[in-house]
Scaffold this motif. Structure first.
Motif, PDB file in Angstrom:
ATOM      1  N   THR A  14       0.829  -1.203   0.000  1.00 27.68           N
ATOM      2  CA  THR A  14       0.000   0.000   0.000  1.00 27.68           C
ATOM      3  C   THR A  14       0.864   1.255   0.000  1.00 27.68           C
ATOM      4  O   THR A  14       1.801   1.372   0.787  1.00 27.68           O
ATOM      5  CB  THR A  14      -0.927   0.021   1.238  1.00 27.68           C
ATOM      6  N   PRO A  15       0.567   2.235  -0.857  1.00 25.17           N
ATOM      7  CA  PRO A  15       1.313   3.512  -0.863  1.00 25.17           C
ATOM      8  C   PRO A  15       1.177   4.226   0.482  1.00 25.17           C
ATOM      9  O   PRO A  15       0.128   4.153   1.144  1.00 25.17           O
ATOM     10  CB  PRO A  15       0.638   4.319  -1.977  1.00 25.17           C
ATOM     11  N   ASP A  16       2.211   4.948   0.863  1.00 20.32           N
ATOM     12  CA  ASP A  16       2.228   5.619   2.158  1.00 20.32           C
ATOM     13  C   ASP A  16       1.054   6.577   2.332  1.00 20.32           C
ATOM     14  O   ASP A  16       0.512   6.722   3.424  1.00 20.32           O
ATOM     15  CB  ASP A  16       3.540   6.393   2.330  1.00 20.32           C
ATOM     16  N   VAL A  17       0.643   7.230   1.271  1.00 17.01           N
ATOM     17  CA  VAL A  17      -0.354   8.283   1.381  1.00 17.01           C
ATOM     18  C   VAL A  17      -1.721   7.767   1.836  1.00 17.01           C
ATOM     19  O   VAL A  17      -2.511   8.504   2.443  1.00 17.01           O
ATOM     20  CB  VAL A  17      -0.481   9.038   0.027  1.00 17.01           C
ATOM     21  N   VAL A  18      -2.033   6.497   1.552  1.00 15.55           N
ATOM     22  CA  VAL A  18      -3.332   5.947   1.973  1.00 15.55           C
ATOM     23  C   VAL A  18      -3.180   4.779   2.949  1.00 15.55           C
ATOM     24  O   VAL A  18      -4.158   4.098   3.241  1.00 15.55           O
ATOM     25  CB  VAL A  18      -4.146   5.483   0.737  1.00 15.55           C
ATOM     26  N   ARG A  19      -1.983   4.574   3.430  1.00 12.85           N
ATOM     27  CA  ARG A  19      -1.719   3.401   4.280  1.00 12.85           C
ATOM     28  C   ARG A  19      -2.553   3.438   5.566  1.00 12.85           C
ATOM     29  O   ARG A  19      -3.058   2.402   6.019  1.00 12.85           O
ATOM     30  CB  ARG A  19      -0.224   3.329   4.595  1.00 12.85           C
ATOM     31  N   ILE A  51      -5.452   4.432   6.108  1.00 12.10           N
ATOM     32  CA  ILE A  51      -6.846   4.052   5.889  1.00 12.10           C
ATOM     33  C   ILE A  51      -6.953   2.609   5.403  1.00 12.10           C
ATOM     34  O   ILE A  51      -7.754   1.812   5.912  1.00 12.10           O
ATOM     35  CB  ILE A  51      -7.499   4.988   4.848  1.00 12.10           C
ATOM     36  N   VAL A  52      -6.140   2.258   4.429  1.00 18.04           N
ATOM     37  CA  VAL A  52      -6.272   0.965   3.757  1.00 18.04           C
ATOM     38  C   VAL A  52      -5.828  -0.198   4.635  1.00 18.04           C
ATOM     39  O   VAL A  52      -6.540  -1.215   4.745  1.00 18.04           O
ATOM     40  CB  VAL A  52      -5.480   0.970   2.428  1.00 18.04           C
ATOM     41  N   VAL A  53      -4.653  -0.075   5.265  1.00 16.46           N
ATOM     42  CA  VAL A  53      -4.063  -1.223   5.960  1.00 16.46           C
ATOM     43  C   VAL A  53      -4.938  -1.727   7.110  1.00 16.46           C
ATOM     44  O   VAL A  53      -5.229  -2.927   7.189  1.00 16.46           O
ATOM     45  CB  VAL A  53      -2.634  -0.898   6.445  1.00 16.46           C
ATOM     46  N   PRO A  54      -5.409  -0.861   8.022  1.00 12.95           N
ATOM     47  CA  PRO A  54      -6.260  -1.385   9.112  1.00 12.95           C
ATOM     48  C   PRO A  54      -7.532  -2.063   8.595  1.00 12.95           C
ATOM     49  O   PRO A  54      -7.910  -3.133   9.086  1.00 12.95           O
ATOM     50  CB  PRO A  54      -6.582  -0.147   9.944  1.00 12.95           C
ATOM     51  N   PHE A  55      -8.185  -1.424   7.626  1.00 12.86           N
ATOM     52  CA  PHE A  55      -9.442  -1.983   7.124  1.00 12.86           C
ATOM     53  C   PHE A  55      -9.212  -3.308   6.405  1.00 12.86           C
ATOM     54  O   PHE A  55      -9.905  -4.302   6.658  1.00 12.86           O
ATOM     55  CB  PHE A  55     -10.111  -0.982   6.164  1.00 12.86           C
ATOM     56  N   MET A  56      -8.246  -3.336   5.482  1.00  9.56           N
ATOM     57  CA  MET A  56      -7.993  -4.537   4.692  1.00  9.56           C
ATOM     58  C   MET A  56      -7.333  -5.652   5.504  1.00  9.56           C
ATOM     59  O   MET A  56      -7.292  -6.795   5.069  1.00  9.56           O
ATOM     60  CB  MET A  56      -7.119  -4.189   3.486  1.00  9.56           C
ATOM     61  N   SER A  57      -6.842  -5.324   6.686  1.00  7.13           N
ATOM     62  CA  SER A  57      -6.261  -6.347   7.562  1.00  7.13           C
ATOM     63  C   SER A  57      -7.295  -6.910   8.519  1.00  7.13           C
ATOM     64  O   SER A  57      -7.474  -8.129   8.632  1.00  7.13           O
ATOM     65  CB  SER A  57      -5.089  -5.750   8.367  1.00  7.13           C
ATOM     66  N   LEU A  58      -7.998  -6.031   9.213  1.00 14.07           N
ATOM     67  CA  LEU A  58      -8.885  -6.466  10.284  1.00 14.07           C
ATOM     68  C   LEU A  58     -10.156  -7.145   9.771  1.00 14.07           C
ATOM     69  O   LEU A  58     -10.522  -8.233  10.242  1.00 14.07           O
ATOM     70  CB  LEU A  58      -9.258  -5.273  11.167  1.00 14.07           C
ATOM     71  N   VAL A  59     -10.828  -6.527   8.800  1.00 14.94           N
ATOM     72  CA  VAL A  59     -12.119  -7.065   8.348  1.00 14.94           C
ATOM     73  C   VAL A  59     -11.973  -8.472   7.757  1.00 14.94           C
ATOM     74  O   VAL A  59     -12.683  -9.405   8.170  1.00 14.94           O
ATOM     75  CB  VAL A  59     -12.809  -6.108   7.360  1.00 14.94           C
ATOM     76  N   PRO A  60     -11.063  -8.706   6.812  1.00 15.06           N
ATOM     77  CA  PRO A  60     -10.899 -10.086   6.331  1.00 15.06           C
ATOM     78  C   PRO A  60     -10.448 -11.048   7.425  1.00 15.06           C
ATOM     79  O   PRO A  60     -10.871 -12.208   7.436  1.00 15.06           O
ATOM     80  CB  PRO A  60      -9.824  -9.949   5.239  1.00 15.06           C
ATOM     81  N   ALA A  61      -9.596 -10.558   8.356  1.00 16.16           N
ATOM     82  CA  ALA A  61      -9.118 -11.428   9.433  1.00 16.16           C
ATOM     83  C   ALA A  61     -10.276 -11.907  10.298  1.00 16.16           C
ATOM     84  O   ALA A  61     -10.305 -13.074  10.726  1.00 16.16           O
ATOM     85  CB  ALA A  61      -8.081 -10.695  10.279  1.00 16.16           C
ATOM     86  N   VAL A  62     -11.241 -11.036  10.571  1.00 20.72           N
ATOM     87  CA  VAL A  62     -12.400 -11.430  11.391  1.00 20.72           C
ATOM     88  C   VAL A  62     -13.221 -12.505  10.679  1.00 20.72           C
ATOM     89  O   VAL A  62     -13.616 -13.515  11.285  1.00 20.72           O
ATOM     90  CB  VAL A  62     -13.272 -10.201  11.716  1.00 20.72           C
ATOM     91  N   PHE A  63     -13.471 -12.304   9.385  1.00 18.37           N
ATOM     92  CA  PHE A  63     -14.239 -13.307   8.635  1.00 18.37           C
ATOM     93  C   PHE A  63     -13.480 -14.639   8.561  1.00 18.37           C
ATOM     94  O   PHE A  63     -14.068 -15.703   8.773  1.00 18.37           O
ATOM     95  CB  PHE A  63     -14.537 -12.790   7.220  1.00 18.37           C
TER      96      PHE A  63
END
Length: 666
Positions: A266-271, A273-285
Motif C-alpha cells: 500500500t502507498p504511504d499516502v493511503v496506508r 486508511i487501507v491497511v487497518p481496514f484490509m487487515s482487520l475485516v478479512p481477518a475477522v471473517f
C-alpha cells in the motif's frame, strides 16, 4: 599485557575457536556468542576463568557473565580473536538462524505467553480462593463445622463472602474466558504489527453477540437460530471462542500476515486508511469461518489426547515420563507448549491434570538445590548462587536452579528429575486436578481443587524428600573437596614472633567504619533481587541487591559517586563506583539492550562525578512493554570491596533519591 588479554585468549579457545563463532556482541554485563556448535564449549573451564562469573544459554546465545568491565573485555577479545563484533540486532538475528524451526517456534510461543503469565497467576489465585469459599462445604445444615457431612460453603453461610464469591468471578472471567483478547494482543505485539487491531480481533472472538463457546453444546434450537448469520448463499452459527487458545493463535497470525502484506503493497499516502481496514475485516471473517473452527478442533484434539493419557490405564507411566522430562523441556524452551495445552484443558474441562505435575517438577528441582546447599555449606561462592536459586525454584521459577546449579553439576538435575517422576506418578494416579495454571512451586497447592489438597501435599513431600536424599547421597561421592569448600589450603605464614611489633604511637589503620545509605535510584516497589525475572540477577551471580518495579521513569544517582560505565548504544544501564571502591550497577528492564536505545536517554558520561539525586537515565515504560520486556530494574552491589555488613530493604514503595534501600558500613 592488557588486563583481560590472557583471559580473552583462553575464552576464545574454550568456546571452540574462531571458526566456531558466528557472531559476538555484549550487553551491560555479558559477552553474547552465537556459536556454530555449542557442544564444543568447555563450560567448566570457562567458569574457572578469573574474569568469568558464570555462563548460560538463552534464545540461541551462549552468554558469559563478565560484569561491569564487559566492554573492556569485549574490546580485548575482538583484538585477540580477530573477529569483528556485531550489533545486538545482528547477533539476535544470527541466534535465530542458529536455531532449528522447532526451537524458533517455541521461542516465539514463549514470548507470546510470557506477558500473559502474570494475569494467569492472578486468575489462578482468584479461582483457588473462590473454590475454598464457595465450592467446599465446610458446614452442615445446622451451621456447625462438618467436613464429612457438610452441605454449606462459607459463601452460603455469610452474605459478605457470597458477594465476594460472585464478584471475584468478574476477574476470573476476564482472565480465562477473555483469554483470546490477550493472546491476539500478544501475538501482534511480538510480531511487530498493530496491537490495537489484535485487541479488536480478540474482542470479536468473545463478543456477547455470539453464542458463548462454553454453552454451545447445550444450546437450544432457539439460541442457535438467534445466533445464526445468513448471507443467502451461506449461513453459519456465530460461536464465541471463550478460553480457546489454538484458535486465537491462528486467528492472530492471520491478522499479522494480512497487515504485513498490505503494509508492503500500500502507498504511504493511503496506508493509514487501507491497511487497518484490509487487515482487520478479512481477518475477522477468516477467523470465524475458517481458522476458528479448525483451531477449535485442533485444540480439542490435543487437550483430549493429553486428558486421555492422564486418565487411561497407562496414566502412571505417562505421568512418570512427563515428570522425568519436564525440567529438560524447560531448558530447551519446549515447555511453553504446555501453557497452551493447560489453558485449553481448563477451557474444555474447567480443570487440568497437567499443571499439578509442573508445580511438582519445580519443587523437585528446588529440593535438589536444597541438598546442594547442605553439601556446599562451606563453599561461600557456591552458596551465593545456591540459596537464591532454591528460593526462586520453590516459588515456581526454575531457570536459576537449572542453569546455575543443577545442570552445572548434572547429578542434581538427574536426582530432581527422578523425584519429579515419583511425585507425578502419585499425583496422576490419584487424579489430582488444578482449577487453573500459573501458580507453581510450593504455592502451587493454591491452584489445586480443595478435595485434592491432602494427596497433593503428600506429592509435594515426595518431591521434596526424594531429590534431597538422592542428591545428598550422590553428591557426597561426586563432589570434590574443593566443590564442597572443605579443601585444605596450604599457606606459609611467618611466625608471629618474627613480626615487627606495632608501634604504640602508630596511628590507627583506618577510621571507625560509619554506616552509609544508598538511596533508591528510581521510584517504585522495592523487592528482593531474587524476585528479578532474570536468572543471572536473581541468582546473585553479579552480586546482591534489590530490584524495583518502577512507578516512574527517571534513574538518579543513589549516592555521591563516579560514573564508570555507560551504554551509549542502548542507554539501558549504568555502572557507578563509590569513593570507597564499592561498585554499583543499575540495569533497567530485562533484555532491554535489544531495544537499541529506543525509549532510553542517558544524561551522564563515563568519568563524571555526580552527587546523590543527579539524573542519570530516563526510560519509557510503555515502549519497554510494547517491546515485550519487563521494566523491573536491578540495583545491585557488583563489588563489596572495602565494605561489609550490607543490608537490603524490601517490601516498600520508594521515592527516587530519598528512600534508603541499601545500607552498609564502610
Amino acid at each position: 599485557m592488557a588486563k583481560y588479554t590472557e583471559d580473552a585468549a583462553k575464552l576464545l579457545d574454550l568456546v571452540g575457536g574462531k571458526e566456531n563463532i558466528s557472531a559476538v556482541t555484549h550487553c551491560m554485563t555479558r559477552m553474547r556468542f552465537v556459536l556454530v556448535d555449542e557442544g564444543k564449549t568447555d563450560v567448566a573451564a570457562i567458569e574457572e576463568l578469573p574474569a568469568a562469573k558464570g555462563t548460560f544459554t538463552q534464545a540461541g546465545q551462549f552468554q558469559v557473565i563478565i560484569g561491569n568491565d564487559v566492554a573492556d573485555f569485549y574490546q580485548e577479545f575482538t583484538k585477540v580473536s580477530g573477529i569483528e563484533g556485531v550489533s545486538k540486532e545482528a547477533a539476535k538475528a544470527a541466534a535465530g538462524a542458529n536455531q532449528n524451526p522447532l526451537q524458533r517456534a517455541m521461542g516465539v510461543l514463549g514470548e507470546i505467553f510470557a506477558p500473559l503469565i502474570p494475569a494467569l497467576i492472578c486468575g489462578g489465585l482468584i479461582l483457588g480462593f473462590r473454590n475454598i469459599i464457595g465450592e467446599v462445604n465446610f458446614f452442615n445444615d445446622a451451621g456447625a463445622f462438618d467436613l464429612e457431612h457438610g452441605t454449606k460453603s462459607i459463601a452460603d453461610m455469610w452474605v459478605f463472602w457470597n458477594g465476594m464469591y460472585s464478584f471475584l468471578w468478574v476477574i476470573g472471567e476476564a482472565v480465562f474466558h477473555m483469554l483470546p483478547v490477550g493472546i491476539c494482543w500478544s501475538v501482534t505485539r511480538k510480531m511487530g504489527t498493530t496491537p490495537i487491531l489484535g485487541i479488536i480481533l480478540g474482542l470479536t472472538l468473545v463478543s456477547p453477540q455470539l453464542l458463548n463457546g462454553f454453552s454451545v453444546a447445550g444450546a437450544s434450537a432457539e439460541d442457535i437460530a438467534a445466533h445464526t448469520y445468513d448471507f443467502g448463499f451461506y449461513s453459519f452459527v456465530g460461536t464465541g471462542y471463550q478460553g480457546q487458545v489454538i484458535a486465537s493463535l491462528m486467528a492472530a497470525f492471520v491478522l499479522v500476515g494480512l497487515e504485513k502484506f498490505f503494509t508492503k503493497v500500500t502507498p504511504d499516502v493511503v496506508r493509514m486508511i487501507v491497511v487497518p481496514f484490509m487487515s482487520l475485516v478479512p481477518a475477522v471473517f477468516i477467523a470465524h469461518l475458517v481458522v476458528g473452527p479448525i483451531g477449535w478442533a485442533i485444540g480439542d484434539a490435543i487437550a483430549n489426547a493429553v486428558s486421555w493419557g492422564l486418565a487411561s490405564d497407562v496414566r502412571v507411566l505417562f505421568a512418570a515420563l512427563f515428570g522425568l522430562l519436564y525440567a529438560p523441556l524447560v531448558m530447551t524452551g519446549l515447555h511453553h507448549m504446555t501453557n497452551a495445552i493447560d489453558s485449553q484443558m481448563v477451557s474444555i474441562y474447567e480443570y487440568t491434570t497437567l499443571w499439578p505435575m509442573i508445580a511438582l517438577s519445580n519443587i523437585a528441582q528446588g529440593s535438589a538445590v536444597l541438598a546442594m546447599i547442605v553439601l556446599q555449606k562451606r563453599n561461600e561462592r557456591a552458596q551465593q548462587v545456591n540459596i537464591p536459586a532454591c528460593i526462586s525454584c520453590y516459588l515456581g521459577v526454575t531457570e536459576p536452579a537449572l542453569f546455575g546449579v543443577n545442570l552445572k553439576y548434572k547429578f542434581p538435575l538427574a536426582c530432581g528429575m527422578i523425584g519429579s517422576a515419583c511425585a507425578a506418578m502419585v499425583c496422576t494416579g490419584f487424579g489430582v486436578k488444578a482449577l487453573s495454571i500459573g501458580v507453581g512451586g510450593l504455592p502451587g497447592i493454591l491452584s489445586i481443587m480443595f478435595n485434592y489438597w491432602g494427596i497433593f501435599a503428600l506429592c509435594m513431600l515426595i518431591a521434596i524428600v526424594v531429590p534431597f536424599v538422592l542428591t545428598l547421597i550422590v553428591g557426597k561421592r561426586q563432589l570434590s573437596a574443593a566443590d564442597r569448600g572443605i579443601a585444605k589450603i596450604e599457606a606459609a605464614a611467618e611466625p608471629a614472633t618474627d613480626a615487627e611489633p606495632a608501634s604504640a604511637s602508630a596511628p590507627a589503620a583506618s577510621a571507625e567504619p560509619r554506616e552509609q545509605a544508598l538511596l533508591a535510584p528510581l521510584a517504585g516497589r522495592v523487592m528482593p533481587i531474587t524476585e528479578m525475572p532474570d536468572p543471572m540477577f536473581a541468582s546473585k551471580v553479579m552480586g546482591d541487591g534489590v530490584c524495583i518495579e518502577p512507578s516512574g521513569d527517571t534513574v538518579v544517582a543513589p549516592a555521591d559517586c563516579t560514573v564508570t560505565v555507560t551504554m551509549p548504544a542502548s542507554n539501558h544501564a549504568v555502572g557507578l563506583t563509590l569513593d570507597n571502591g564499592v561498585e554499583l550497577l543499575i540495569h533497567v528492564g530485562i533484555d532491554t539492550v535489544d531495544m537499541g536505545g529506543d525509549g532510553f536517554a542517558c544524561f551522564v558520561n563515563q568519568g563524571d562525578k555526580v552527587k546523590a539525586g543527579t539524573k542519570l537515565l530516563t526510560f519509557d515504560t510503555e515502549k519497554i512493554a510494547a517491546a515485550g520486556h519487563p521494566a523491573t530494574t536491578a540495583f545491585i552491589v557488583a563489588s563489596t570491596a572495602d565494605a561489609t555488613d550490607f543490608e537490603f530493604a524490601s517490601g516498600m514503595d520508594a521515592v527516587e533519591g530519598k528512600t534508603p534501600v541499601i545500607t552498609f558500613c564502610g
